[in-house]
Design a protein around this motif. Sequence first.
Motif, PDB file in Angstrom:
ATOM      1  N   SER A 359       0.742  -1.077  -0.084  1.00  0.00           N
ATOM      2  CA  SER A 359       0.092   0.027  -0.099  1.00  0.00           C
ATOM      3  C   SER A 359       0.904   1.285   0.182  1.00  0.00           C
ATOM      4  O   SER A 359       0.545   2.402  -0.298  1.00  0.00           O
ATOM      5  N   VAL A 360       2.149   1.224   0.364  1.00  0.00           N
ATOM      6  CA  VAL A 360       2.783   2.368   0.466  1.00  0.00           C
ATOM      7  C   VAL A 360       3.734   2.476  -0.641  1.00  0.00           C
ATOM      8  O   VAL A 360       4.266   3.574  -1.214  1.00  0.00           O
ATOM      9  N   GLU A 361       4.100   1.314  -1.580  1.00  0.00           N
ATOM     10  CA  GLU A 361       4.955   1.361  -2.945  1.00  0.00           C
ATOM     11  C   GLU A 361       4.341   2.366  -3.882  1.00  0.00           C
ATOM     12  O   GLU A 361       3.131   2.135  -3.986  1.00  0.00           O
ATOM     13  N   GLU A 362       5.281   3.197  -4.184  1.00  0.00           N
ATOM     14  CA  GLU A 362       4.679   4.327  -5.047  1.00  0.00           C
ATOM     15  C   GLU A 362       4.673   3.599  -6.700  1.00  0.00           C
ATOM     16  O   GLU A 362       3.772   4.417  -7.171  1.00  0.00           O
ATOM     17  N   HIS A 363       5.415   2.615  -6.924  1.00  0.00           N
ATOM     18  CA  HIS A 363       4.998   2.181  -8.218  1.00  0.00           C
ATOM     19  C   HIS A 363       3.741   1.452  -8.320  1.00  0.00           C
ATOM     20  O   HIS A 363       3.854   0.293  -7.760  1.00  0.00           O
ATOM     21  N   LEU A 366       4.103  -2.672  -9.244  1.00  0.00           N
ATOM     22  CA  LEU A 366       4.593  -3.214  -8.176  1.00  0.00           C
ATOM     23  C   LEU A 366       3.745  -3.430  -6.794  1.00  0.00           C
ATOM     24  O   LEU A 366       3.692  -4.334  -6.257  1.00  0.00           O
TER      25      LEU A 366
ATOM     26  N   PHE B 218       7.759   9.443   1.320  1.00  0.00           N
ATOM     27  CA  PHE B 218       7.843   7.995   0.906  1.00  0.00           C
ATOM     28  C   PHE B 218       8.689   7.152   1.538  1.00  0.00           C
ATOM     29  O   PHE B 218       8.621   6.002   2.092  1.00  0.00           O
ATOM     30  N   TYR B 222       8.130   3.831   3.702  1.00  0.00           N
ATOM     31  CA  TYR B 222       8.739   2.536   3.139  1.00  0.00           C
ATOM     32  C   TYR B 222       9.711   1.908   3.891  1.00  0.00           C
ATOM     33  O   TYR B 222       9.711   0.647   3.930  1.00  0.00           O
ATOM     34  N   ARG B 225       8.187   0.153   6.680  1.00  0.00           N
ATOM     35  CA  ARG B 225       7.287  -1.382   6.265  1.00  0.00           C
ATOM     36  C   ARG B 225       8.356  -2.280   5.742  1.00  0.00           C
ATOM     37  O   ARG B 225       8.130  -3.627   5.966  1.00  0.00           O
ATOM     38  N   LYS B 368      14.751   3.911  -7.686  1.00  0.00           N
ATOM     39  CA  LYS B 368      13.397   3.287  -7.761  1.00  0.00           C
ATOM     40  C   LYS B 368      13.434   2.370  -8.992  1.00  0.00           C
ATOM     41  O   LYS B 368      12.815   1.041  -8.742  1.00  0.00           O
TER      42      LYS B 368
END
Lengths: 525, 408
Positions: A359-363, A366, B218, B222, B225, B368
């Motif tokens: 849920s946090v992953e920006e892509h 993925l 972010f 990130y 987690r 990324k």
Amino acid sequence: MATVGSGGDCSIGSGGRDPPPPLLFDEENEEDMFSSSHESLKVNQMDHGEEKDDDIFAEAKEELSLDSPENDWSQSTAKTEGLPQKVAVLPSVTAASVTSQSLPKQPKNGVKDISDDLDEEEEANKYSIEISVTDPKKIGDGMNAYMAYKVITKTNIPDFRNSEMEVYRRFSDFLGLHEKLVEKHLHQGRIIPPPPEKSVIGMTKIKMSKEESSSTEFVEQRRAALERFLCCVAKHPALQTDPSFVDFLELEGDLPRATSTSALSGAGVLRLFNRVGDSLGKMTYKMDESDQNLSWSCVIYYLQCSEDYEWFEEKQQQVESLDIQLKKLHSSIETLVINRKELAQNTGLFANSAAALGSVEEHTSLSRVLSQLAEVEDKIDLLHVNQADSDYYILSEFVKDYVGLIQAVKDVFHERVKLYKAWKDDEATLTKKREAKVRLELTHKADKIGSANQEIAEWEHRVEKSQEEFQAISKSIIKELKRFERQRLKDFRRAIISYLESLMENQQQLIKYWETFLPETKAIA
Amino acid sequence: MMDGMDESNDLLADGSGSKEKPEETVDLSTDTTLLVDISDALSEKDKVKFTVHTKTTLPAFRQSEFAVVRQHEEFVWLHDRFEESEEYAGIVIPPAPPKPDFDASREKLQKLGEGEGTMTKEEFQKMKQELEAEYLATFKKTVAMHEVFLQRLANHPVLRIDINFKIFLEYEQELGVRGKNNKERLSGFFTRVSQSVDEVLLSNQKDKDDFFEGQKTFLVEYFNRIKDATGKADRMTKSHKNVADSYIKISTCLVQLATSENTELEKLVNKLAETLERVRKLEGRIASDEDLKLSDTLRYYMRDTSAAKNLLYRRLRLLANFEAASKVVEKARAKNKDVQQAEDAHQQLAEKLDRLTDTAKQELTDFKARRITHFRKNMVDLAELELKHAKAQVQLLRNAITALKEMS
């Protein structure tokens, strides 16, 4: 099968050289065979006092006349053996052909075995019985609360009034049933399946829990165990028609409380002491065959015993080692169950973590895949739980049941030793009485001889009885063990295949999950 | 850069140190000017000695092919040199490899030795084999981690020309980097504490640049987690291994049971024991594959994320300094004193900030991309391996069931 001659007409007189006609022999009546061949043996080899022969034949005559009404006899065997008529298929018993050698081999006679098996199989195919234990319900509140289980039976065994019945029973009822079966059948040499164990923790859970959930797992395990217990009893040809068992399954309403089964009752404590006493007795009393004072009539039995003795010794050792190995196996399976449950839990935790990461992953793609991974792992969590249950019920509880059964086998062996001891004790007493009589004769106390003779007769009768009981239990145990081994082979085979099938099903399910996941991973941009 | 990363990804994933993976052929622009690998490793009591082998066409190096022996502390020294240098402030410094840790394996091996008397010879042998395999896997992993670190440095256009890196690769003697003594450890501790305090203060510092502000939010989340996920994945793989190992004892008991049985039952029980032994091996493979593809990926990117966070921190620090300098300029102009000095300082910081910002943007974008590629590859591998093992198990079990049903 040999033809069945009508019961009453036995023309075995003293000195008769005719082979005994193939009568309605049961195992219990085998001593007739022995005694008659013993007689023929003696005729061939040596001359002994006539009176001895007479005694033996007198016995034989007595035995047969007791059994004359065919109906009673067949009914009683039907009750105990569940068979219409049992016929010992014996080769033509001529005086010459029967040697002492073949006598002890009787229990191992191949022909007899086959007829045993055939009879039993026919029996199994003739009647069927299906029992299920379901629908556990909590009755009452607080300290008086207990679980009631619905017992549903479907059968075509004639001993039951109906073909389908439903009753409610509580745990102590099951224990009570077991006790009654032990009382009636243990000294007849039967292996009686043990009931599920008492559990103080479980009992407390049931009494104390306000809602169902905290005791659910325990109740389910117990329900399954109770069902297996009843089915095991039902499989036994002798026990399945036992009146207590029939009552248990069909009597509507509550059964009288089996109070002596509670863990803390006086009877319970007494039982504990008896057990301890028994074990001490077991350790010190060994069946000593080297007693020189055996009378002639015992020689034959001595021979029989010594052959059986080896057989029994061997079996006992086998049973002991089986006990140890099964216990080790059970403990290793319990470890597997615990580990798998832990795996399930950790998989679930990981699934949550992966979802959080996704849920946090920006892509975006993925992120989606991570969420899907979380879903897959969640499902796998449930699969592991499912597998742990299979591990438990198909393997762990199965092996535990057999550990219990082995204990029941040991119990029946022990019972045999007790009967042997009783017999030998009776013999010793008889010898003492005879010696006392001789002393009286020497001291010319003629007036007391009368009562001495009476006592001797009484004890002779008792020795006879205890001897019969011992022989009966030995034969019965041999038969029971054979049945036990056959059953064991079937049960193990079924359990092993069932377990591997459960493993396979879970793996197939795993394949489905990963197959849906794989294309998603490839789609990550 | 990316190519090198892919190669090292393979090694990381594989964990076997094997270099040949033709199907994973990297991009066309293979840069062979500086190739670094760990050609050998020796485990000696507490220490691991890595043989760092270099092949290069760069003129800066004395020879074109050479090797030196390095220990873990020297790798850490190298990492710290990069991390502390202002020159590389805008770069995501490849995270230092973790210290080789064989304690867990050694402890287990010892416990096994103590319990030898209580188990059968076969059981002991099996467990010993399993532990030795675990030890070997840990060893291979640590080699791979150290190698990946060096290869990332070798492939980075800026980092590869660093003088310390050259010394590390070339200098034949020991670098004389002792482990930090207590004073240094303590000061290191304080530096870290002040850094995190600073981070808190700076978190209130708004970055006018949306890109960096977004990245900060972010990365912080990130990191938390992924750290959690790594821990949970580790526990899951460990449980999986435990389940596999429990089959050892069960098989042993079954074999013992079989020896005292009559022929028919003996066959059945032996078949079960044999099947469970094979199931165990498969479950063991699954556990180690999950470890490699899942746990290790998560773990590596946890560290890389931490390195990226450090970059952001450095930038924010610089930004704060720049803003402070702006205030100094204003004050100086107001008082009309030391204006030139203040303006020069301000100008310098402005340039620094610009340079760092540009580099950082590129680095974070690369980070990324790297992450996504790596995750994708390992997820695909994971799913494929899980499928392969599950299918193998189904096959194995199906055959066993058929064989058992045919027995009598």
